[in-house]
Structure formats: C-alpha cells, structure tokens
Design an enzyme around this catalytic site. Structure first.
Site, short mmCIF file in Angstrom:
data_model
loop_
_atom_site.label_atom_id
_atom_site.label_comp_id
_atom_site.label_asym_id
_atom_site.label_seq_id
_atom_site.Cartn_x
_atom_site.Cartn_y
_atom_site.Cartn_z
N CYS A 41 0.64 -1.29 0.08
CA CYS A 41 0.00 0.08 0.15
C CYS A 41 0.85 1.34 -0.17
O CYS A 41 1.88 1.54 0.90
CB CYS A 41 -1.00 0.04 1.17
SG CYS A 41 -1.65 1.52 1.30
N TRP A 74 -7.81 -6.08 5.88
CA TRP A 74 -6.47 -6.69 5.74
C TRP A 74 -6.10 -7.90 6.75
O TRP A 74 -6.61 -7.84 7.78
CB TRP A 74 -5.52 -5.71 5.79
CG TRP A 74 -5.37 -4.60 5.07
CD1 TRP A 74 -6.09 -3.33 4.88
CD2 TRP A 74 -4.52 -4.48 3.70
NE1 TRP A 74 -5.92 -2.68 3.85
CE2 TRP A 74 -4.91 -2.97 3.27
CE3 TRP A 74 -3.41 -5.15 3.33
CZ2 TRP A 74 -4.27 -2.66 1.85
CZ3 TRP A 74 -2.88 -4.56 1.84
CH2 TRP A 74 -3.29 -3.36 1.33
N THR A 108 -8.44 0.49 7.27
CA THR A 108 -7.34 0.84 6.19
C THR A 108 -6.03 0.79 6.77
O THR A 108 -6.13 0.96 8.21
CB THR A 108 -7.50 2.38 5.64
OG1 THR A 108 -7.45 3.22 6.84
CG2 THR A 108 -8.88 2.32 4.96
N VAL A 109 -4.95 0.74 6.05
CA VAL A 109 -3.80 0.82 6.53
C VAL A 109 -3.07 2.10 5.88
O VAL A 109 -3.45 2.45 4.77
CB VAL A 109 -2.66 -0.40 5.97
CG1 VAL A 109 -3.04 -1.62 7.01
CG2 VAL A 109 -2.71 -0.85 4.52
N TYR A 172 -5.54 6.72 -8.68
CA TYR A 172 -6.84 5.70 -8.54
C TYR A 172 -8.06 6.52 -8.84
O TYR A 172 -8.83 5.78 -9.68
CB TYR A 172 -6.94 5.91 -7.00
CG TYR A 172 -6.10 5.29 -6.17
CD1 TYR A 172 -6.15 3.83 -5.93
CD2 TYR A 172 -4.61 5.41 -5.64
CE1 TYR A 172 -5.46 3.14 -5.18
CE2 TYR A 172 -3.92 4.81 -5.00
CZ TYR A 172 -4.13 3.38 -4.62
OH TYR A 172 -3.43 2.60 -3.93
#
Length: 332
Positions: A41, A74, A108-109, A172
């Site tokens: 990521c 994740w 999220t990370v 993105y």
C-alpha cells in the site's frame, strides 16, 4: 463513486492523535503502540519510510499485513498461524471493532494500534507521518532528518496538496473511473502535474529545500509503483516513469537513498493491485515485468547539490528487510 463515474476517496479516518502531551488520551510512549502496515500500500509505505528514516523501530513496533485482502479487512497471512504475533489478531478489522463495535468506515492501513487495549488509535495516514516527525522527537535516532521543518512547512503543504490531488490520488481516479469522461479528466490532471514536477525538479534535487522532506516521501511511494502497476493496470499510459527523464532520475535517487528503496516490495505491490482489483483485472493474472534493474542505475542527481539528510546521517541497515527477491536488487 461520483454520479459522473469519478472515483471519490473516503477521507473519513479516525483522527485521534498520539502526541507528546497526550492531549487526545494517547501520549507518546515507547513500546505501547504498534504500526500496522502493508508493503503493498502506498499510503502505508509512507509510514514505513518515515518510521525508518527517524529511527523509531525500537519504540514503535510494526506488523505487516499480507498483500491481498477481501472486503472485510487486511489479514496477517504472512505471520505464523495467520495472526499478528503482538496483537494476536487475524484481521486488522478486529482492532477497529475493539475501538468501536459499530465501526462502519474503511478498514485501512496504515493504522496505529494501542497494544494494551488492542484498539486502533488512528488510521489518519496524512497526520500520522507528520506526528511521527513532530511528536516523537524524543525518540528519534541521532542524525535523523528534519522531514517537516517549521521554516518549510507552508511550501511542503502546498506541494503535498497538489501531489495528493493529482498524483497520489490521481492514479486511483484514473484507474477506478467508470466513465470515459472521468477517466480522461483524471489522466490529464495526472500528467499535467507530473509535467510540472519534471520542471520543478530540473534544477533542484528535492521537492522543497536542500534535503529530503515529507514531500519527497509522499511523491516517492506513487512513483515507485508507477511502471509496475499504474501505467498498465490504472491506464496511466502516456509515458512510463522510465520515459520521464527528470522524474525517473529523481525517483532513482530516492530509491537508492537508505530508507526509501529498501522498503519497496515489488512482489507484494503487484500481487495487491492485480489480485485484489478484480473489477479491473478479473483473471487475477500478475504480470512478470517490468525489469527492475534500472532502479539501481546511476542517476546523476548529486550534481544538483543538496544533502539528503542535511547535517544528519542515513539510517543503518533495515531491521525488517523486504523478503529476498521482492526488491530491485536481483534485477527482475
């Protein structure tokens, strides 16, 4: 997704901060927190780089999620038994639900977890790296760089704003566009900004000032993924990074700077994008290329002056190295 087919990133993050004075209830304490990241990521890669540059490995441990995930979260499939060895959880989702059982935003990370409670403190990626620079100074290594110096903050913020809109998030916006019009708009904004950055970097080694800063970290993580993923997978194909001479030299300069390229896992990067985004790549086939040996070729940027670490020094060898064969050193 917007009404015209444009990709809209959800920016609603848990904004609690870990600070030197603990004003949000979470004071900086060595060993209390765990950074959860994924090498795949780009947003998490920023935190990995900053933590390494500042020498915070001993005071802020790191858990690494695998490159793929499903709609829930994740996972820690790289660890024995599929559990993070410190938090004891299989999915990052568990730490978010420990903080808020009704949590309905993105899992999220990067995320920082309070180890004693197992609760996520924050997943605000933009503020997180700033706080590592400004709030954790007591624990920075000797010779750590000043990534967000006060005298340059206004310029760093201005550069970061344009880079985020058109490059970091711009790839993105192109890749996830669901209409031709929104794709073309994102594509043009991306390459217009890259052209501006080419011109900016023709005569200066770094984006702001004479040393590496937060701005360089933020641009680098997108550039590192450009040819491997964004050029083809996200249809950002006017040029490859390797065909933009100034940005390619700049990216190689940073890649060869300790703390940058030694955090890049090209295998995880490609697996994540090509296997997770089945709406774009339904076959999940992961391409073998591109050739990575160019990342290690001379860049000539030293001629522009500048000192990457200013009056400081580079970090030592990585304590959590990228797995063998996943970087650029073998030229694959």
């Amino acid at each position: 997704m917007g009404t015209q087919g444009e990709f809209k990133r959800d920016m609603n993050y848990i904004s609690t901060r870990i600070t030197a004075d603990g004003r949000d209830g979470y004071p900086v304490e060595p060993g209390r927190y765990r950074l959860i990241a994924a090498r795949a990521c780009p947003w998490a890669n920023r935190a990995i780089i900053v933590r390494r540059l500042l020498g915070l490995e001993e005071v802020l441990s790191m858990g690494v999620a695998g490159p793929t995930h499903d709609e829930r979260s994740w996972t820690f499939d790289l660890d024995p038994g599929g559990r993070d060895p410190v938090l004891g959880i299989e999915r990052l989702q568990e730490a978010f639900f420990a903080r808020d059982p009704d949590y309905a935003k993105g899992i999220t990370v990067p995320a920082i977890v309070d180890i004693p409670t197992g609760q996520v403190v924050t997943n605000d990626f933009a503020q997180m790296t700033i706080d590592l620079s400004l709030e954790w100074t007591k624990f920075h290594r000797e010779g750590a760089p000043r990534l967000y110096p006060e005298e340059l903050r206004a310029e760093i913020d201005e550069v970061n704003d344009g880079v985020f809109r058109d490059v970091n998030n711009g790839v993105y916006r192109a890749g996830f566009a669901s209409s031709q019009e929104s794709y073309e708009k994102a594509y043009r904004r991306l390459f217009d900004r890259l052209d501006l950055l080419e011109r900016r970097l023709e005569r200066q080694r770094y984006l702001v000032g004479e040393t590496i800063t937060e701005a360089d970290v933020r641009l680098f993580t997108t550039l590192a993924r450009f040819d491997a993923v964004y050029h083809g997978h996200f249809k950002c194909n006017r040029q490859k990074l390797a065909e933009m001479p100034v940005l390619w030299a700049y990216a190689r300069d940073l890649f060869q700077t300790p703390g940058f390229g030694d955090t890049i896992d090209f295998v995880d990067i490609k697996r994540h994008y090509y296997e997770v985004h089945t709406n774009i790549n339904p076959t999940k086939i992961v391409p073998l290329g591109p050739d990575l040996s160019g990342w290690l070729t001379p860049h000539g940027r030293e001629e522009l002056g500048g000192r990457p670490f200013g009056d400081g020094a580079p970090p030592g060898p990585p304590r959590e190295p990228v797995p063998s064969g996943h970087g650029a050193t073998d030229g694959r």
